[in-house]
Design a protein around this motif. Structure first.
Motif, short mmCIF file in Angstrom:
data_model
loop_
_atom_site.label_atom_id
_atom_site.label_comp_id
_atom_site.label_asym_id
_atom_site.label_seq_id
_atom_site.Cartn_x
_atom_site.Cartn_y
_atom_site.Cartn_z
N LEU A 187 8.56 62.92 63.37
CA LEU A 187 8.70 63.20 64.98
C LEU A 187 7.45 62.21 65.58
N LEU A 188 6.57 62.34 65.17
CA LEU A 188 5.68 61.30 66.06
C LEU A 188 5.96 59.95 65.94
N GLU A 189 6.61 59.79 64.67
CA GLU A 189 6.89 58.20 64.49
C GLU A 189 8.09 57.72 65.55
N TYR A 190 8.80 58.56 65.47
CA TYR A 190 9.90 58.51 66.44
C TYR A 190 9.44 58.27 67.83
N VAL A 191 8.70 59.26 68.30
CA VAL A 191 8.06 59.33 69.60
C VAL A 191 7.60 57.94 70.04
N TYR A 192 6.59 57.53 69.17
CA TYR A 192 6.12 56.20 69.46
C TYR A 192 6.83 54.95 69.36
N ARG A 193 8.02 55.05 68.53
CA ARG A 193 8.75 53.93 68.37
C ARG A 193 9.76 53.75 69.50
N TYR A 194 10.21 54.95 70.04
CA TYR A 194 11.17 55.03 71.02
C TYR A 194 10.91 55.48 72.32
N GLY A 195 9.94 56.30 72.51
CA GLY A 195 9.61 56.85 73.67
C GLY A 195 8.55 56.00 74.61
N GLU A 196 8.66 56.42 75.76
CA GLU A 196 8.17 55.43 77.18
C GLU A 196 7.34 56.21 77.81
N PRO A 197 6.23 55.89 78.33
CA PRO A 197 5.24 56.63 79.17
C PRO A 197 6.02 57.07 80.24
N ILE A 198 5.68 58.27 80.80
CA ILE A 198 6.00 58.69 81.88
C ILE A 198 5.65 58.06 83.29
N GLY A 199 6.84 57.74 84.05
CA GLY A 199 6.27 56.81 85.32
C GLY A 199 6.95 57.44 86.29
N TYR A 200 6.26 57.71 87.48
CA TYR A 200 6.82 58.44 88.77
C TYR A 200 7.43 57.37 89.71
N GLU A 201 8.07 57.71 90.83
CA GLU A 201 8.68 56.58 91.62
C GLU A 201 8.00 55.65 92.15
N TYR A 202 6.66 55.92 92.15
CA TYR A 202 5.84 54.81 92.90
C TYR A 202 5.28 53.56 91.90
N ILE A 203 5.55 53.85 90.75
CA ILE A 203 5.37 52.85 89.68
C ILE A 203 6.61 51.97 89.76
N LYS A 204 6.26 50.41 90.17
CA LYS A 204 7.48 49.53 90.38
C LYS A 204 7.76 48.81 89.27
N SER A 205 6.98 48.79 88.24
CA SER A 205 7.47 47.83 87.01
C SER A 205 7.26 48.53 85.75
N SER A 206 7.66 47.92 84.54
CA SER A 206 7.64 48.40 83.30
C SER A 206 6.10 48.36 82.66
N LEU A 207 5.50 49.60 82.28
CA LEU A 207 4.27 49.37 81.73
C LEU A 207 4.34 49.92 80.50
N SER A 208 3.16 49.54 79.41
CA SER A 208 3.31 49.76 78.14
C SER A 208 2.37 51.17 77.92
N ILE A 209 2.23 51.82 76.91
CA ILE A 209 1.54 53.00 76.71
C ILE A 209 0.17 52.43 76.80
N GLN A 210 -0.25 51.37 76.38
CA GLN A 210 -1.43 51.23 76.60
C GLN A 210 -2.18 51.01 77.98
N ASP A 211 -1.29 50.98 78.77
CA ASP A 211 -1.74 51.00 80.46
C ASP A 211 -2.31 52.19 80.53
N TYR A 212 -1.68 53.20 79.95
CA TYR A 212 -1.94 54.63 80.32
C TYR A 212 -3.06 55.40 79.24
N GLN A 213 -4.11 54.45 78.97
CA GLN A 213 -4.89 55.00 78.11
C GLN A 213 -6.29 54.58 78.83
N THR A 214 -7.35 55.78 78.32
CA THR A 214 -8.71 55.10 78.79
C THR A 214 -9.24 54.39 77.56
#
Length: 336
Positions: free
Chosen positions: A140-167
């Motif tokens: 399941l985790l493999e699928y999530v990482y392969r096909y999932g996307e980070p949650i972005g709300y309406e103020y996010i104007k461009s496509s971002l990678s999951i790395q943008d959402y990490q500390t």
């Protein structure tokens, strides 16, 4: 809070991308410092945080790592969105389903030719559904990482990678949204703080969804989140001069431990103006929407009229909101 917030966020103050997209470093955000004692405020670059921390202070960071928890699937022939919120057990999650169709227990969301999610029941307190995946564990985790996307709300104007959402220090996957208060830290800045004698400690609290759409925000009492405080962090807490929480998630974990003496588990602790803090002395956090429970938590650190004054000041000064925005540092400064 006791009465309705009196501020609104102008659209131009919604941070729509990481500051690195502007050719800057993640530590180049701004910081509004509020003294819990005198209510003085200071406007600083984030890198000036070292000036407000002293030898013996403990800085507690949430090392939970963001997973790509936005999944696209098909239900009744319609393309729908499933946003993961909270893992109940392996293969069983609470999630938000964005669909125009009426949903029923037993419905199946087809995510791929080999993965589906069956609706079990709707939560009675929230818009979330309990869903059971046809795969578990690593599959399941493999699928999530392969096909999932980070949650972005309406103020996010461009496509971002999951790395943008990490500390930079995140290491324990499990949060569905970024533990964003710590995002401005770099390893160089953390090293500077350690050289000054500030003690760095870590815990994990895996965040659930912060927003349910349609102007509905989570109620902490019905918003379970898993946490774990390592033994070495508990030992550090006994030594510290001031305990500085990096993020509302850290406050929730620390105060749950203070109340229950349990170093790990699931918390539904609600912290607001009437709560007496037992461990957290200071808080580094982002700027929050007026309806968010995160903002209610800040009222445990400073009276709400002072909080609203600071937020009005932040709006006038052009501070940026949300996970890629600027930060608010609330702590007692004493004679500093």
């Amino acid at each position: 809070m006791n009465h309705a917030p009196t501020f609104s966020i102008p659209d131009h103050l919604n941070a729509s991308e990481p500051i690195e997209r502007q050719g800057k470093q993640r530590s180049d955000v701004r910081m509004l410092v509020l003294d819990r004692d005198s209510h003085r405020t200071f406007h600083e670059p984030f890198t000036a945080i070292a000036n407000y921390l002293q030898q013996g202070d403990i800085l507690v960071l949430n090392r939970s790592r963001t997973i790509p928890s936005r999944l696209i699937g098909s239900l009744h022939g319609e393309t729908i969105e499933l946003r993961l919120s909270h893992e109940r057990r392996d293969g069983l999650w609470d999630g938000l389903i964005l669909s125009s169709s009426e949903l029923h227990a037993g419905d199946r969301i087809f995510l791929s030719s080999s993965l589906s999610a069956t609706l079990i029941e709707k939560d009675e307190h929230t818009p979330l559904w309990r869903v059971a995946f046809s795969k578990r564990g690593a599959q399941l985790l493999e699928y999530v990482y392969r096909y999932g996307e980070p949650i972005g709300y309406e103020y996010i104007k461009s496509s971002l990678s999951i790395q943008d959402y990490q500390t930079v220090y995140s290491s324990a996957p499990g949060s569905v949204e970024m533990c964003s208060a710590g995002r401005p830290f770099t390893w160089q800045l953390l090293a500077r703080l350690k050289q000054k004698g500030v003690r760095i400690a870590f815990l994990e609290l895996h965040t659930g969804l912060s927003y349910y759409e349609n102007d509905v925000w989570p109620d902490p009492a019905h918003h379970p989140e898993h946490y774990h405080i390592p033994k070495e962090t508990i030992e550090e807490l006994k030594k510290g001069k001031r305990i500085i929480a990096v993020g509302t998630t850290v406050v929730r974990a620390l105060e749950t431990y203070a109340q229950t003496n349990r170093s790990q588990g699931t918390t539904t602790l609600s912290i607001d103006a009437g709560y007496e803090l037992q461990l957290a002395t200071g808080l580094l956090t982002g700027f929050h929407e007026p309806q968010a429970s995160h903002l209610h938590m800040l009222a445990a650190f400073v009276q709400e009229q002072e909080l609203f004054r600071v937020y009005e000041q932040a709006i006038r000064q052009g501070y940026q909101w949300h996970e890629f925005g600027d930060v608010n540092f609330i702590l007692p400064l004493g004679d500093m």
